[in-house]
Design an enzyme around this catalytic site. Structure first.
Site, short mmCIF file in Angstrom:
data_model
loop_
_atom_site.label_atom_id
_atom_site.label_comp_id
_atom_site.label_asym_id
_atom_site.label_seq_id
_atom_site.Cartn_x
_atom_site.Cartn_y
_atom_site.Cartn_z
N GLU A 183 0.86 -1.18 0.00
CA GLU A 183 0.00 0.00 0.00
C GLU A 183 0.90 1.24 0.00
O GLU A 183 1.71 1.40 0.90
CB GLU A 183 -0.88 0.03 1.25
CG GLU A 183 -1.70 -1.23 1.47
CD GLU A 183 -2.22 -1.30 2.90
OE1 GLU A 183 -2.66 -0.25 3.43
OE2 GLU A 183 -2.17 -2.39 3.49
N TYR A 225 -7.67 4.90 -3.83
CA TYR A 225 -8.56 5.69 -2.99
C TYR A 225 -7.84 6.93 -2.48
O TYR A 225 -6.62 7.07 -2.57
CB TYR A 225 -9.10 4.87 -1.83
CG TYR A 225 -8.08 4.20 -0.94
CD1 TYR A 225 -7.85 4.64 0.36
CD2 TYR A 225 -7.38 3.08 -1.39
CE1 TYR A 225 -6.95 4.00 1.19
CE2 TYR A 225 -6.46 2.44 -0.56
CZ TYR A 225 -6.24 2.91 0.72
OH TYR A 225 -5.33 2.27 1.53
N TRP A 245 -11.71 -7.10 -1.02
CA TRP A 245 -10.64 -8.09 -1.15
C TRP A 245 -11.17 -9.53 -1.18
O TRP A 245 -10.57 -10.40 -1.82
CB TRP A 245 -9.65 -7.93 0.02
CG TRP A 245 -8.93 -6.63 0.01
CD1 TRP A 245 -9.08 -5.61 0.90
CD2 TRP A 245 -7.98 -6.17 -0.97
NE1 TRP A 245 -8.26 -4.55 0.55
CE2 TRP A 245 -7.59 -4.86 -0.59
CE3 TRP A 245 -7.42 -6.74 -2.11
CZ2 TRP A 245 -6.65 -4.12 -1.31
CZ3 TRP A 245 -6.50 -6.01 -2.85
CH2 TRP A 245 -6.11 -4.72 -2.44
N THR A 281 -1.83 -2.57 -4.05
CA THR A 281 -1.75 -3.53 -5.15
C THR A 281 -2.69 -4.71 -4.91
O THR A 281 -3.02 -5.04 -3.77
CB THR A 281 -0.32 -4.09 -5.30
OG1 THR A 281 0.01 -4.87 -4.14
CG2 THR A 281 0.70 -2.98 -5.50
N GLU A 306 -3.81 6.99 -2.56
CA GLU A 306 -3.19 5.73 -2.14
C GLU A 306 -3.57 4.63 -3.12
O GLU A 306 -4.69 4.57 -3.61
CB GLU A 306 -3.62 5.36 -0.72
CG GLU A 306 -2.98 4.08 -0.22
CD GLU A 306 -3.05 3.92 1.29
OE1 GLU A 306 -2.71 2.82 1.77
OE2 GLU A 306 -3.44 4.88 1.99
N ASP A 339 -6.96 8.82 0.73
CA ASP A 339 -6.83 8.54 2.16
C ASP A 339 -6.91 9.83 2.97
O ASP A 339 -6.89 10.94 2.43
CB ASP A 339 -5.50 7.82 2.41
CG ASP A 339 -5.52 6.99 3.69
OD1 ASP A 339 -6.56 6.98 4.38
OD2 ASP A 339 -4.50 6.35 3.99
#
Length: 443
Positions: free
Chosen positions: A12, A52, A408, A63, A60, A54
């Protein structure tokens, strides 16, 4: 303890943002195309990554799930390219609104007034792994890892090895922002909670150098494998690990003395050498991996460079070494403000404008990916993990102009939901059926 020689991992990356307007207003222009298409500043993209905005107006990119170092590198760099494309569109929108100005995105970890933003690494570990116990063994490696993969920082007339070292305050904790630990223990496996845990590493710097990125993640993978396998390593449990992390950042010789819990001291360099020597032996026992062969070779060369203070053998491969070499060209010629500006511009991700990209183009920073691989990773998910399924669904939905919802683990279309608890699974009949329903228009 479960030992993974094929391991799911992800990164991230938070980016600094600057422009003619405030960071918040600039970020709104940056995400305008995303909001126009998705009505949100928090989306999953065709390549299965999460994009997104942040807290603190930091773009941000997280992956998708990767299972090889080169795959992860290409998708991490794809995040740079995705945001660069958005920045170019934002500049056009600013011009159309008669505001003008450029949009700057920096892959670093601290801004000019000291605010910090992170680069977090995620590693799949077995549910039988106790993170606090594993963390105690890993902490000596983690706090000394900046010797080999720090991004470097010029601040107040001093050169530091790491941008994040001054920003972490605990060794192991469930917090992420309030205390900023080295290893986060919050239990979010993004998978089957009876089989998996996720080790969340917060201490690492964002790397511009591809080879340093490989060394950062690859050395950590090898350390994890050895600890999970019960491989023989010296007992380096520290009396107070967090108390040493800033001192190490200020000592490029690696001589910082670390207090051992069992008594006595060990140098930061000695800790890294012990892990590296063990990793060389471990490579002979595990399945072959050319990326990891390179990682250990670079690891050895960097530690020799630290020991001898002759960095010529790594001065195109290690971020902080590349940056320090660049800054030394201007010592005695440039003001403090100019040196700080050079440091910042090193991290500008715009090709041809950022100093690192200029060094890379001139052969002064080694590269291991290709433009074609990175551009492909912008539009294509990793094909050997669960990310492939997320990417397939999102791509097909976009092509058909249909609305799907993913995270996810969960994929939804209409009333249908598929829960994917195995991050290693790159094929699933339930997802095939979901895509078929999508194509048929059945909700």
């Amino acid at each position: 303890m479960t030992v993974f020689t094929r391991r799911i991992m992800g990164v991230e990356t938070e980016y600094g943002i600057s422009g003619k307007l405030s960071p918040e207003e600039t970020a709104r222009y940056l995400f305008r195309p995303v909001v126009a298409q998705h009505s949100s500043t928090n989306i999953f993209t065709r390549n299965a990554s999460r994009l997104y905005l942040d807290v603190g107006a930091h773009p941000e990119v997280a992956t998708g799930e990767c299972d090889s170092l080169h795959q992860l590198l290409c998708h991490e760099r794809a995040g740079d390219l995705m945001l660069t494309d958005l920045a170019v569109q934002a500049e056009q929108a600013l011009a159309d609104d008669n505001i003008g100005g450029q949009v700057y995105l920096f892959k670093n970890n601290v801004d000019s007034v000291g605010n910090s933003y992170g680069c977090h690494e995620n590693y799949l570990v077995g549910r039988d792994t106790v993170l606090k116990a594993l963390g105690k063994q890993l902490l000596p490696f983690m706090i000394t890892r900046q010797l080999i993969c720090g991004a470097g920082l010029y601040r107040d007339g001093q050169f530091l090895l790491s941008q994040r070292a001054d920003q972490v305050w605990e060794g192991i904790s469930s917090a992420t922002t309030r205390a900023r630990p080295i290893i986060n223990t919050r239990d979010e496996p993004h998978g089957d909670s009876e089989r998996f845990r996720r080790m969340h590493v917060i201490v690492g710097d964002s790397n511009m150098s591809e080879t340093t990125f490989l060394l950062k993640v690859g050395s950590t993978l090898l350390a994890l494998e050895m600890l999970e396998a019960g491989y023989e390593l010296p007992d380096f449990e520290l009396d107070n690990a967090i108390s040493h992390v800033r001192d190490i950042s200020r000592d490029a010789t690696g001589a910082t003395a670390l207090r051992l819990k069992a008594g006595g001291e060990v140098s930061a360099l000695a800790v890294q050498k012990a892990f590296c020597e063990a990793a060389r032996r471990w490579l002979a026992e595990r399945e072959q991996d050319s990326d990891l062969d390179y990682v250990v070779d670079l690891w050895e060369r960097q530690l020799t460079a630290v020991e001898t203070q002759d960095f010529s053998v790594v001065d195109t491969e290690i971020d902080w070494v590349i940056k320090q070499k660049l800054l030394r060209r201007y010592e005695g010629k440039a003001s403090e403000a100019k040196l700080a500006q050079i440091d910042l511009t090193y991290h500008d991700i715009r090709p041809g404008r950022g100093l690192f990209s200029v060094l890379e183009k001139r052969g002064l920073a080694r590269r291991v990916s290709t433009d074609e691989e990175i551009r492909a990773a912008v539009d294509t998910a990793p094909q050997t993990t669960r990310a492939a399924l997320r990417g397939r669904l999102l791509t097909r939905a976009e092509e058909l102009g249909k609305q799907v919802t993913v995270d996810w683990v969960n994929f939804r279309y209409g009333a249908d939901r598929v829960e994917l608890l195995d991050p290693f699974a790159a094929a699933d009949e339930r997802v095939d059926a979901l895509i078929a329903a999508l194509e048929a228009g059945d909700e």
